[in-house]
Motif scaffolding. Structure first.
Motif, mmCIF file in Angstrom:
data_model
loop_
_atom_site.group_PDB
_atom_site.id
_atom_site.type_symbol
_atom_site.label_atom_id
_atom_site.label_comp_id
_atom_site.label_asym_id
_atom_site.label_seq_id
_atom_site.Cartn_x
_atom_site.Cartn_y
_atom_site.Cartn_z
ATOM 1 N N ILE A 218 34.134 39.849 14.895
ATOM 2 C CA ILE A 218 34.222 39.334 13.523
ATOM 3 C C ILE A 218 35.064 38.065 13.470
ATOM 4 N N ILE A 219 36.204 38.039 14.175
ATOM 5 C CA ILE A 219 37.082 36.862 14.081
ATOM 6 C C ILE A 219 36.677 35.755 15.054
ATOM 7 N N TRP A 220 36.037 36.125 16.160
ATOM 8 C CA TRP A 220 35.621 35.136 17.156
ATOM 9 C C TRP A 220 34.151 34.783 17.084
ATOM 10 N N GLY A 221 33.344 35.720 16.623
ATOM 11 C CA GLY A 221 31.903 35.560 16.699
ATOM 12 C C GLY A 221 31.369 36.157 18.001
ATOM 13 N N ILE A 222 30.073 36.401 18.048
ATOM 14 C CA ILE A 222 29.447 37.032 19.204
ATOM 15 C C ILE A 222 29.560 36.175 20.471
ATOM 16 N N PRO A 223 29.280 34.852 20.413
ATOM 17 C CA PRO A 223 29.326 34.051 21.656
ATOM 18 C C PRO A 223 30.696 34.060 22.334
ATOM 19 N N ARG A 224 31.774 33.853 21.569
ATOM 20 C CA ARG A 224 33.110 33.823 22.170
ATOM 21 C C ARG A 224 33.517 35.204 22.679
ATOM 22 N N THR A 225 33.133 36.246 21.959
ATOM 23 C CA THR A 225 33.433 37.610 22.409
ATOM 24 C C THR A 225 32.697 37.903 23.714
ATOM 25 N N ARG A 226 31.449 37.433 23.805
ATOM 26 C CA ARG A 226 30.676 37.614 25.038
ATOM 27 C C ARG A 226 31.370 36.915 26.209
ATOM 28 N N ASN A 227 31.870 35.715 25.989
ATOM 29 C CA ASN A 227 32.588 34.988 27.047
ATOM 30 C C ASN A 227 33.867 35.717 27.457
ATOM 31 N N PHE A 228 34.535 36.301 26.480
ATOM 32 C CA PHE A 228 35.740 37.077 26.778
ATOM 33 C C PHE A 228 35.399 38.274 27.662
ATOM 34 N N LEU A 229 34.267 38.911 27.396
ATOM 35 C CA LEU A 229 33.844 40.048 28.202
ATOM 36 C C LEU A 229 33.528 39.639 29.639
ATOM 37 N N TYR A 230 33.016 38.439 29.828
ATOM 38 C CA TYR A 230 32.784 37.945 31.196
ATOM 39 C C TYR A 230 34.115 37.870 31.957
ATOM 40 N N ILE A 231 35.159 37.408 31.271
ATOM 41 C CA ILE A 231 36.488 37.318 31.889
ATOM 42 C C ILE A 231 36.992 38.718 32.242
ATOM 43 N N VAL A 232 36.803 39.679 31.318
ATOM 44 C CA VAL A 232 37.226 41.062 31.566
ATOM 45 C C VAL A 232 36.497 41.622 32.780
ATOM 46 N N LEU A 233 35.207 41.348 32.907
ATOM 47 C CA LEU A 233 34.426 41.842 34.039
ATOM 48 C C LEU A 233 34.919 41.255 35.362
ATOM 49 N N VAL A 234 35.280 39.970 35.349
ATOM 50 C CA VAL A 234 35.818 39.328 36.561
ATOM 51 C C VAL A 234 37.149 39.976 36.945
ATOM 52 N N LEU A 235 38.018 40.193 35.961
ATOM 53 C CA LEU A 235 39.300 40.862 36.226
ATOM 54 C C LEU A 235 39.072 42.282 36.729
ATOM 55 N N PHE A 236 38.087 42.948 36.182
ATOM 56 C CA PHE A 236 37.708 44.303 36.578
ATOM 57 C C PHE A 236 37.360 44.338 38.071
ATOM 58 N N ILE A 237 36.478 43.453 38.469
ATOM 59 C CA ILE A 237 36.043 43.409 39.871
ATOM 60 C C ILE A 237 37.207 43.054 40.793
ATOM 61 N N PHE A 238 37.992 42.067 40.392
ATOM 62 C CA PHE A 238 39.137 41.636 41.211
ATOM 63 C C PHE A 238 40.140 42.771 41.382
ATOM 64 N N ALA A 239 40.437 43.491 40.299
ATOM 65 C CA ALA A 239 41.418 44.589 40.355
ATOM 66 C C ALA A 239 40.958 45.695 41.303
ATOM 67 N N LEU A 240 39.674 46.044 41.232
ATOM 68 C CA LEU A 240 39.157 47.110 42.101
ATOM 69 C C LEU A 240 39.284 46.747 43.573
ATOM 70 N N PHE A 241 38.845 45.549 43.925
ATOM 71 C CA PHE A 241 38.878 45.153 45.330
ATOM 72 C C PHE A 241 40.300 44.913 45.817
ATOM 73 N N ALA A 242 41.156 44.393 44.947
ATOM 74 C CA ALA A 242 42.551 44.163 45.334
ATOM 75 C C ALA A 242 43.244 45.485 45.664
ATOM 76 N N MET A 243 43.036 46.495 44.826
ATOM 77 C CA MET A 243 43.679 47.789 45.073
ATOM 78 C C MET A 243 43.108 48.480 46.308
ATOM 79 N N ALA A 244 41.785 48.363 46.503
ATOM 80 C CA ALA A 244 41.169 48.959 47.696
ATOM 81 C C ALA A 244 41.690 48.296 48.966
ATOM 82 N N ARG A 245 41.884 46.975 48.927
ATOM 83 C CA ARG A 245 42.400 46.259 50.091
ATOM 84 C C ARG A 245 43.856 46.607 50.362
#
Length: 293
Positions: free
Chosen positions: A211-238
């Motif tokens: 609502i405050i950002w709009g769908i496009p900016r929220t979608r971009n934010f989710l891409y960042i969350v997904l990148v952090l998600f992947i990085f966190a998993l592999f970092a902890m496994a390593r």
């Protein structure tokens, strides 16, 4: 229709409505996840029969289920008007269950959850009281604010695993990795659900990210969350020097990348509902990797 037939119909609707209100399927998944975590990650696996029959695990899991059920009830209690717009077919409070009965059931379940937790450990009790308080403020206030509501739900999802390590500290590093996994995929799903429900939320004064950002900016934010998600998993496994876990997470990259692709194409409420369902599938696939972890 006879009086007896009407009574049976009302009883059936009441039971079906109550089961839908507390998300029975979700509660079963929570309990199964805790038991699988206790057997597969904490172990020892060869003692699975003793673990399944462990009374403390049963009480801990039941306390979690009670608090989760109470959380679903109070969430629907505060969200009746919003749900009439977003999900009219799923409205239970005020239709099948009177509001005073809903708030009464919420209080009873919370007391049961706290007492059951105390029977296991004072620390479990404190965590349960914290969760109960957080769920109340989430439903009453924080759900309507940007990001903080999403964060709270994701944190509580992770805590359903982390709480096991309070009473069963063995292999807590493995449990922590899967708690982080649950946190991130839950965070993505909660934000996607806000994108799906933007119409009803906006009509009732909510201030969610879409609502405050709009769908496009929220979608971009989710891409960042997904990148952090992947990085966190592999970092902890390593860090754990667990090559098998690294391989398992590499395999999980495929559905996660597919999720990002589907998110990039999502535009309608139906599209976002499908992305939300995909998040559930990824969470299930992630939990299945416990078998080989």
């Amino acid at each position: 229709m006879t009086v007896s037939a009407r009574s049976k119909l009302r009883l059936r609707d009441y039971i079906a409505g109550s089961a839908r209100l507390v998300r029975t399927t979700n509660l079963i998944i929570v309990a199964l996840t805790q038991y699988l975590t206790r057997i597969l990650l904490i172990g020892p696996r060869e003692n699975w029969r003793e673990i399944v029959l462990d009374p403390y695990l049963f009480l801990l899991s039941l306390s979690t289920v009670c608090i989760a059920a109470a959380g679903y009830i109070i969430n629907d209690y505060f969200d009746v008007k919003i749900d009439i717009v977003n999900k009219p077919e799923r409205v239970v409070v005020g239709r099948y269950l009177k509001r005073r009965w809903a708030i009464g059931a919420h209080q009873i379940l919370n007391v049961m959850g706290a007492v059951l937790g105390l029977a296991v450990s004072p620390y479990i009790f404190l965590i349960n009281v914290f969760s109960i308080t957080l769920l109340w403020f989430y439903s009453e206030r924080f759900k309507r604010l940007p990001f903080i509501g999403n964060f709270i739900v994701s944190l509580l999802t992770a805590m359903t695993l982390l709480i096991l390590t309070v009473h069963y500290p063995e292999n807590r590093h493995l449990v922590f990795i899967y708690a982080v996994f649950s946190f991130f995929i839950s965070l993505v799903r909660e934000i996607v659900k806000d994108m799906e429900d933007i119409k009803g939320d906006q009509a009732h004064g909510c201030r969610t990210l879409p609502i405050i950002w709009g769908i496009p900016r929220t979608r971009n934010f989710l891409y960042i969350v997904l990148v952090l998600f992947i990085f966190a998993l592999f970092a902890m496994a390593r860090v754990l020097n667990n090559s098998l876990l690294v391989l398992l997470f590499i395999l999980l990259l495929l559905p996660i990348l597919y999720l990002a692709f589907q998110l990039s194409r999502a535009d309608t409420r139906r599209d976002f509902r499908q992305v939300s369902s995909l998040c559930k599938i990824i969470m299930l696939l992630g939990l299945m990797t416990m078998i080989w972890a």
